[in-house]
Design a protein around this motif. Structure first.
Motif, mmCIF file in Angstrom:
data_model
loop_
_atom_site.group_PDB
_atom_site.id
_atom_site.type_symbol
_atom_site.label_atom_id
_atom_site.label_comp_id
_atom_site.label_asym_id
_atom_site.label_seq_id
_atom_site.Cartn_x
_atom_site.Cartn_y
_atom_site.Cartn_z
ATOM 1 N N ASP A 146 40.970 28.014 37.471
ATOM 2 C CA ASP A 146 40.782 28.718 36.200
ATOM 3 C C ASP A 146 39.699 28.045 35.357
ATOM 4 O O ASP A 146 39.642 26.821 35.246
ATOM 5 N N GLN A 147 38.867 28.871 34.760
ATOM 6 C CA GLN A 147 37.771 28.365 33.931
ATOM 7 C C GLN A 147 38.153 28.381 32.452
ATOM 8 O O GLN A 147 38.919 29.209 32.003
ATOM 9 N N ARG A 156 30.762 41.266 35.499
ATOM 10 C CA ARG A 156 31.374 39.930 35.477
ATOM 11 C C ARG A 156 32.704 39.960 34.714
ATOM 12 O O ARG A 156 33.706 39.401 35.169
ATOM 13 N N ARG A 157 32.705 40.603 33.579
ATOM 14 C CA ARG A 157 33.945 40.659 32.791
ATOM 15 C C ARG A 157 35.043 41.371 33.568
ATOM 16 O O ARG A 157 36.209 40.938 33.563
ATOM 17 N N ARG A 200 36.385 39.082 36.357
ATOM 18 C CA ARG A 200 37.098 37.895 35.871
ATOM 19 C C ARG A 200 38.515 38.215 35.400
ATOM 20 O O ARG A 200 39.324 37.306 35.197
ATOM 21 N N ARG A 201 38.829 39.486 35.246
ATOM 22 C CA ARG A 201 40.223 39.837 34.959
ATOM 23 C C ARG A 201 41.109 39.443 36.131
ATOM 24 O O ARG A 201 42.270 39.045 35.955
ATOM 25 N N SER A 202 40.572 39.559 37.339
ATOM 26 C CA SER A 202 41.326 39.220 38.546
ATOM 27 C C SER A 202 40.959 37.851 39.100
ATOM 28 O O SER A 202 41.772 37.215 39.772
ATOM 29 N N TRP A 203 39.729 37.417 38.817
ATOM 30 C CA TRP A 203 39.229 36.156 39.368
ATOM 31 C C TRP A 203 38.701 35.292 38.222
ATOM 32 O O TRP A 203 37.511 35.356 37.900
ATOM 33 N N PRO A 204 39.553 34.486 37.606
ATOM 34 C CA PRO A 204 39.120 33.662 36.467
ATOM 35 C C PRO A 204 38.341 32.425 36.923
ATOM 36 O O PRO A 204 38.730 31.277 36.677
ATOM 37 N N VAL A 205 37.262 32.664 37.602
ATOM 38 C CA VAL A 205 36.401 31.629 38.170
ATOM 39 C C VAL A 205 34.952 32.034 37.899
ATOM 40 O O VAL A 205 34.696 33.153 37.442
#
Length: 395
Positions: free
Chosen positions: A394-395, A172-173, A176-181
């Motif tokens: 963005d989350q 997941r981490r 999330r570098r590329s997909w902040p969702v």
């Protein structure tokens, strides 16, 4: 002062009524929720402003003028859905109605490790987004299915699997570098189970899904929801010991596992030709009598484990999927024979044992539903809309 909306009276609940088809007009929403029409109007204004709903061309009769029907705006955001297999990976972009906007299949190697493979998936998904002209559309979330035991909460591969080198890696981490969702990760069979239940058996409270392919896996729906157990290992009959059929070595290191007896790789081993379920399926397609006999015998062996699960879970329906489960009736016949022979009449009198109706893309559908359930959950949606955020991004 900001008013905090509760999940039972906020716009998220109203959206849920619309998407479920429970209440699709302003009048119906007021009747179902008990909210004042002015309050319903406020909730709907919030959803319109967020571009989550739209008016449909359809209208319904009412006492006065016909009422315009409200519906989810399927292009308010898109879902990235990825189904990683042992030798092929399917990537898709879905709208919020679970329709596939675009997809592609690539032969990716699990042995390349998590960093290389996840970066490759990201690059391929970005290409797909560009091809579909979706660069300006918000990504609602990223769903990922893996052919391995997954700790759902942690989003990590745990224990032995065909994904050597992936154990405990923070997937997941990395994504999330590329997909902040929101990034949701699950075992592939759980996603097949979810897709089967949502698409074809939504009224079934208890469902047991068996995947028969190169490996063997299973998932279960209990009280209408996928049950993963304490650490995500629930329902895995593939590596439960089956007595009475010898104790061949399994890929997991144990002996006598169901998979070591009836998995595609095990059947190929015993037949002395091929390596996996695709090789067995090709022999079946040619009418190879030895392959047909092996599959029928595999059905009876698998039936022993499925019968035990039937007594334990008492499902409404058992669904057989996977490449070998979709090659005809030979595997199914053996399973049915043993289940009805071994299980008590109370557990089988209304039981349905059926093949999957999915032709392909079931894993993609399951990963999509996983994300959609999360991002459109009333509490999740209300929390974002209350603080003025867009519903996705963005989350």
């Amino acid at each position: 002062m900001t008013t905090v909306l509760m999940a039972d009276d906020g716009p998220g609940r109203v959206l849920g009524l619309i998407t479920a088809g429970t209440a699709r007009t302003r009048t119906a929403i007021a009747q179902v929720t008990g909210l004042a029409r002015s309050t319903v109007g406020q909730r709907l204004d919030t959803l319109f402003d967020a571009q989550l709903i739209r008016e449909s061309p359809e209208s319904l009769p009412s006492r006065g003028r016909p009422s315009r029907v409200l519906e989810l705006n399927p292009r308010a955001g898109v879902i990235i859905s990825v189904d990683v297999g042992e030798d092929r990976t399917r990537m898709a972009i879905l709208d919020l109605n679970m329709a596939i906007i675009g997809d592609r299949v690539e032969k990716l190697k699990l042995g390349d490790g998590p960093e290389v493979l996840l970066d490759r998936i990201t690059a391929l998904v970005r290409e797909l987004i560009v091809q579909q002209g979706l660069e300006q559309t918000a990504v609602a979330g990223f769903g990922l299915g893996l052919p391995a035991p997954v700790d759902y909460e942690a989003g990590r591969v745990m224990g032995w699997s065909v994904m050597s080198g992936w154990e405990n890696y923070d997937i997941r981490r990395h994504l999330r570098r590329s997909w902040p969702v929101p990034v949701l990760i699950d075992n592939d069979v759980n996603l097949l189970t979810l897709a089967e239940h949502r698409r074809f058996w939504p009224s079934a409270r208890h469902l047991f899904f068996v995947k028969a392919g190169t490996g063997v896996g299973s998932g279960m729906v209990i009280d209408g929801a996928v049950n993963r157990g304490a650490q995500g290992a629930a329902g895995d009959i593939g590596h439960a010991h089956v007595a009475g059929f010898g104790d061949p070595q399994c890929r997991c290191g144990n002996v006598g596992c169901l998979e070591s007896l009836v998995g595609g790789w095990a059947l190929a081993r015993d037949l002395g030709e091929g390596h996996d379920a695709r090789d067995i399926a090709e022999r079946l397609r040619r009418g190879d009598s030895a392959a047909v006999a092996a599959l029928r015998n595999a059905g009876r062996i698998m039936g022993e484990s499925v019968a035990y699960a039937t007594s334990l879970l008492n499902p409404d329906v058992i669904v057989l999927g996977g490449l070998l489960g979709s090659t005809g009736d030979d595997l199914m016949a053996g399973i049915r024979q043993v289940v009805y022979q071994r299980s008590l009449p109370l557990a089988t009198r209304r039981l349905q044992i059926v093949p999957t109706r999915f032709k392909s893309r079931a894993g993609i559908a399951g990963a999509g539903h996983l994300v959609r359930d999360h991002v459109l959950a009333p509490a999740t949606l209300d929390a974002r809309l209350t603080v003025g955020k867009t519903p996705f991004g963005d989350q």
